[in-house]
Design an enzyme around this catalytic site. Structure first.
Site, PDB file in Angstrom:
ATOM      1  N   ASP A 219       7.116  11.536   6.865  1.00  0.00           N
ATOM      2  CA  ASP A 219       6.208  11.676   5.704  1.00  0.00           C
ATOM      3  C   ASP A 219       4.586  11.520   6.108  1.00  0.00           C
ATOM      4  O   ASP A 219       3.928  11.957   5.627  1.00  0.00           O
ATOM      5  CB  ASP A 219       6.520  10.785   4.533  1.00  0.00           C
ATOM      6  CG  ASP A 219       5.663  11.133   3.547  1.00  0.00           C
ATOM      7  OD1 ASP A 219       5.511  12.235   2.803  1.00  0.00           O
ATOM      8  OD2 ASP A 219       5.106  10.106   2.723  1.00  0.00           O
ATOM      9  N   ASP A 220       4.207  10.727   7.196  1.00  0.00           N
ATOM     10  CA  ASP A 220       3.056  10.181   7.693  1.00  0.00           C
ATOM     11  C   ASP A 220       2.496  11.442   8.160  1.00  0.00           C
ATOM     12  O   ASP A 220       1.061  11.831   8.026  1.00  0.00           O
ATOM     13  CB  ASP A 220       2.975   9.213   8.521  1.00  0.00           C
ATOM     14  CG  ASP A 220       3.500   7.851   8.173  1.00  0.00           C
ATOM     15  OD1 ASP A 220       2.945   7.529   6.998  1.00  0.00           O
ATOM     16  OD2 ASP A 220       4.586   7.377   8.723  1.00  0.00           O
TER      17      ASP A 220
ATOM     18  N   GLU B 103       8.835   6.706   8.556  1.00  0.00           N
ATOM     19  CA  GLU B 103       7.559   6.161   7.892  1.00  0.00           C
ATOM     20  C   GLU B 103       6.906   5.164   8.792  1.00  0.00           C
ATOM     21  O   GLU B 103       7.607   4.211   9.327  1.00  0.00           O
ATOM     22  CB  GLU B 103       7.959   5.558   6.466  1.00  0.00           C
ATOM     23  CG  GLU B 103       7.140   5.201   5.799  1.00  0.00           C
ATOM     24  CD  GLU B 103       5.932   6.361   5.020  1.00  0.00           C
ATOM     25  OE1 GLU B 103       4.990   6.091   4.798  1.00  0.00           O
ATOM     26  OE2 GLU B 103       6.686   7.423   5.096  1.00  0.00           O
ATOM     27  N   ASP B 104       5.753   5.163   8.865  1.00  0.00           N
ATOM     28  CA  ASP B 104       4.694   4.086   9.444  1.00  0.00           C
ATOM     29  C   ASP B 104       5.226   3.683  10.799  1.00  0.00           C
ATOM     30  O   ASP B 104       5.149   2.559  10.996  1.00  0.00           O
ATOM     31  CB  ASP B 104       4.719   2.908   8.471  1.00  0.00           C
ATOM     32  CG  ASP B 104       3.861   3.319   7.161  1.00  0.00           C
ATOM     33  OD1 ASP B 104       3.093   4.481   7.364  1.00  0.00           O
ATOM     34  OD2 ASP B 104       3.788   2.322   6.370  1.00  0.00           O
TER      35      ASP B 104
ATOM     36  N   ARG C  82       2.942   0.182  12.214  1.00  0.00           N
ATOM     37  CA  ARG C  82       1.743   0.467  11.966  1.00  0.00           C
ATOM     38  C   ARG C  82       1.836   0.891  10.094  1.00  0.00           C
ATOM     39  O   ARG C  82       2.035   1.959   9.875  1.00  0.00           O
ATOM     40  CB  ARG C  82       1.303   2.033  12.317  1.00  0.00           C
ATOM     41  CG  ARG C  82      -0.165   2.181  12.306  1.00  0.00           C
ATOM     42  CD  ARG C  82      -0.266   3.611  11.913  1.00  0.00           C
ATOM     43  NE  ARG C  82       0.077   4.054  10.873  1.00  0.00           N
ATOM     44  CZ  ARG C  82       0.066   5.564  10.468  1.00  0.00           C
ATOM     45  NH1 ARG C  82      -0.353   6.479  10.970  1.00  0.00           N
ATOM     46  NH2 ARG C  82       0.531   5.819   9.191  1.00  0.00           N
TER      47      ARG C  82
ATOM     48  N   ASN D  62      -5.996   4.693   2.710  1.00  0.00           N
ATOM     49  CA  ASN D  62      -5.384   3.621   1.817  1.00  0.00           C
ATOM     50  C   ASN D  62      -5.583   2.401   2.496  1.00  0.00           C
ATOM     51  O   ASN D  62      -5.526   2.157   3.788  1.00  0.00           O
ATOM     52  CB  ASN D  62      -3.946   3.998   1.710  1.00  0.00           C
ATOM     53  CG  ASN D  62      -3.615   5.220   0.542  1.00  0.00           C
ATOM     54  OD1 ASN D  62      -4.279   5.004  -0.400  1.00  0.00           O
ATOM     55  ND2 ASN D  62      -2.806   6.170   0.919  1.00  0.00           N
TER      56      ASN D  62
ATOM     57  N   TYR E 159       4.105   0.933  -5.351  1.00  0.00           N
ATOM     58  CA  TYR E 159       3.827   1.581  -3.905  1.00  0.00           C
ATOM     59  C   TYR E 159       2.381   1.233  -3.569  1.00  0.00           C
ATOM     60  O   TYR E 159       1.815   0.327  -4.115  1.00  0.00           O
ATOM     61  CB  TYR E 159       4.331   2.955  -4.069  1.00  0.00           C
ATOM     62  CG  TYR E 159       4.310   3.240  -2.427  1.00  0.00           C
ATOM     63  CD1 TYR E 159       5.343   2.779  -1.759  1.00  0.00           C
ATOM     64  CD2 TYR E 159       3.584   4.328  -1.908  1.00  0.00           C
ATOM     65  CE1 TYR E 159       5.311   2.996  -0.292  1.00  0.00           C
ATOM     66  CE2 TYR E 159       3.626   4.746  -0.568  1.00  0.00           C
ATOM     67  CZ  TYR E 159       4.609   3.996   0.180  1.00  0.00           C
ATOM     68  OH  TYR E 159       4.924   4.248   1.736  1.00  0.00           O
TER      69      TYR E 159
ATOM     70  N   LYS F  47       9.189   3.328  -1.043  1.00  0.00           N
ATOM     71  CA  LYS F  47       9.109   4.779  -1.229  1.00  0.00           C
ATOM     72  C   LYS F  47      10.179   5.323  -1.774  1.00  0.00           C
ATOM     73  O   LYS F  47      10.516   6.257  -2.512  1.00  0.00           O
ATOM     74  CB  LYS F  47       9.096   5.122   0.550  1.00  0.00           C
ATOM     75  CG  LYS F  47       8.512   6.581   0.752  1.00  0.00           C
ATOM     76  CD  LYS F  47       7.212   6.596   0.998  1.00  0.00           C
ATOM     77  CE  LYS F  47       6.820   8.011   1.631  1.00  0.00           C
ATOM     78  NZ  LYS F  47       5.518   7.924   2.104  1.00  0.00           N
TER      79      LYS F  47
END
Length: 566
Positions: free
Chosen positions: A251-252, A230-231, A141, A395, A89, A159
């Protein structure tokens, strides 16, 4: 069942299986004759891994291992999680996504393209296994890398590998899911090796209509499936639309908020400054930053502040400066909640200006602007605070707002530090200081496990908050004595048990749980039950041996001459 009816599966080629199991699976002779112990298998894997120089080559090796011997892969990952997690990850997964189409070898998830609209259910029906949890992205993203289209599939794959390794969700119960809704990345559209649809990104309204069909189809196929978003470039519409009716979370926004909140709870306690005296400057006013801040607002309220008092503890900075009501631009909807109205008409256009104006106790980075927490800013934080709270959370490592070494150096070793990416320990005045890492893997596996085990109908905000609260209590006595903000990552499965128990209890209190068998359990009984439900790759081959024995009534030969096939 006759032996002629059995076709070997990928997992049947494990070199730790006995001769009896190999005969049963019809892999006898297809595997080298030595019956190895699992430790020898791991040593071989580690040796092969060490021969790969680049992180992405290490990833590709591990990906091949996961797809050919899933239990061995997870034995390796769980035993060496601190070393393996950064490969499967963040930070390596960023490079993996950038090169996904170029390095593609085999299917590792499900792709739903906009061309599938109207018959998404039939496409989902092609997935061969029963699923309990899916991680879904549209690739718009990815980390701090922007729109990567279907190349973002590396995120759901990585993930879910952590859900399995850290929380013991069974591998076959997971689904990496990519929504191919086009891309605005012209470089990808012109790349002959790009494997996604060659079309511009669909409109937000078209995406929501597509998502409606996806959510219906997923829940018809697997009722109660946990969906983790996610993202997404704009994660709020999907979360707000589906959270009240489906078992889902982002989760973001929520996971990041929870893991940072856990660190903040411990940091605030160590700082000696009560919540009413905290002043937090956030560099980066995106959805993740706002999600983090809203979680901290709830903590401050639970500590006695009103919502208005808690909200006033935050100052957000974006590319145009301090976010204010009278700045002159139209604010994105998610920024409005924290927009300031007490700036007396003055606009502060840079982070240093805002820091000088606020004199914060907390400096939080979610900007992806590497090094923006300059030595000067860090020195000022140390001047104003006995224990300054410094959280550069972006990150990958190159995007981190500062390094741990700089935070230690310019605060005289007094910083309460947590980052998004890993940093090495720093020797300072005869002591070795260890950085905290606000890695989402501390909470999202436990949120997923607790939600699955409680059979929650929805994921409530109280369940997310409970995950943070549980994480903040998960430090061992020695970790607490050393001033750590987060537990040792090597204990992640124990941490996930603690987090999942907090989530289960919160689901019960909210009345959204459907698993009636555990309602009256004590904490000790619940912990034992949770652990019994976790996938343990170290025990899988023994289970296979026992299953084959019970089926064939043939004891697997043990001992004898090592390497013999007799």
């Amino acid at each position: 069942m006759s032996t002629s009816d059995r076709t070997p599966e990928a997992g049947h080629y494990d070199t730790s299986t006995s001769i009896a199991v190999r005969r049963f699976h019809r892999t006898h002779g297809l595997i080298p004759p030595a019956v190895e112990d699992q430790e020898m298998q791991l040593q071989r894997c580690l040796k092969q891994l060490s021969q790969k120089e680049k992180p992405i080559d290490k990833y590709l090796y591990l990906s091949g291992l996961r797809n050919t011997n899933v239990h061995l892969f997870y034995r390796l990952t769980t035993k060496h999680i601190k070393d393996i997690a950064p490969i499967i990850y963040t930070p390596t997964v960023g490079d993996v996504c950038l090169q996904w189409s170029h390095n593609y070898v085999q299917p590792e998830g499900l792709y739903l393209s906009y061309a599938d609209k109207g018959h998404i259910a039939s496409t989902i029906n092609n997935w061969p296994q029963s699923v309990e949890i899916t991680v879904v992205t549209d690739g718009s993203r990815i980390l701090g890398l922007g729109d990567l289209g279907i190349n973002g599939m590396g995120i759901p794959v990585g993930k879910l590998a952590l859900y399995i390794a850290c929380a013991g969700i069974r591998p076959e119960a997971t689904l990496p899911l990519m929504l191919d809704l086009g891309t605005g990345n012209q470089e990808l559209l012109e790349d002959p090796l790009y494997m996604g649809s060659r079309r511009q990104k669909v409109s937000p309204q078209e995406e929501l209509e597509f998502m409606d069909e996806v959510m219906i189809a997923l829940n018809e196929k697997w009722p109660g499936i946990v969906v983790q978003f996610e993202d997404f470039k704009n994660p709020f519409p999907a979360l707000e639309r589906y959270q009240p009716q489906y078992t889902c979370f982002n989760d973001d926004i929520q996971g990041t908020g929870a893991v940072v909140l856990a660190g903040i709870i411990n940091a605030v306690k160590k700082s000696g400054v009560p919540v009413k005296g905290q002043r937090a400057v956030f560099m980066g006013a995106g959805s993740a930053g706002v999600g983090v801040a809203k979680q901290i607002v709830e903590y401050f309220m639970r500590e006695g502040l009103t919502e208005e008092q808690a909200r006033e503890c935050f100052w957000f900075v974006d590319t145009k400066g301090l976010v204010t009501n009278d700045r002159g631009d139209k604010l994105a909807e998610h920024k409005v909640y924290f927009s300031r109205d007490d700036n007396a008409g003055k606009q502060y256009k840079t982070l240093p200006e805002v820091v000088d104006y606020v004199k914060p106790t907390i400096l939080m980075g979610l900007s992806t602007m590497g090094g923006i927490f300059s030595p000067d800013l860090l020195t000022k934080m140390a001047k104003w605070n006995e224990r300054p709270i410094i959280f550069p959370l972006s990150n990958p490592s190159a995007n981190s707002e500062c390094t741990f070494e700089d935070a230690v150096k310019y605060t005289d070793g007094r910083a309460l530090f947590a980052s998004g990416s890993p940093f090495p320990p720093v020797d300072y005045e005869g002591s070795t200081l260890h950085p905290g890492q606000g890695n989402n893997m501390y909470v999202f596996p436990g949120i997923g496990l607790g939600t699955i085990l409680s059979k929650a109908t929805v994921v409530t905000q109280s369940m997310i908050y409970a995950s943070a609260e549980a994480l903040s209590t998960a430090l061992s006595p020695s970790e607490t004595a050393q001033g750590w903000l987060y537990p040792e990552i090597a204990r992640i499965r124990d941490v996930s048990v603690t987090v999942s128990m907090g989530v289960i209890r919160a689901a019960q209190e909210a009345g959204v749980d459907r698993e009636t068998r555990i309602k009256g359990m004590s904490d000790e009984e619940l912990e034992k039950w949770v652990r019994s439900k976790m996938y343990d790759p170290h025990e899988e081959m023994q289970k296979v041996e026992e299953e084959v024995y019970s089926y064939t009534q043939e004891l697997a030969p043990k001992g004898g001459v090592r390497g013999s096939h007799l």
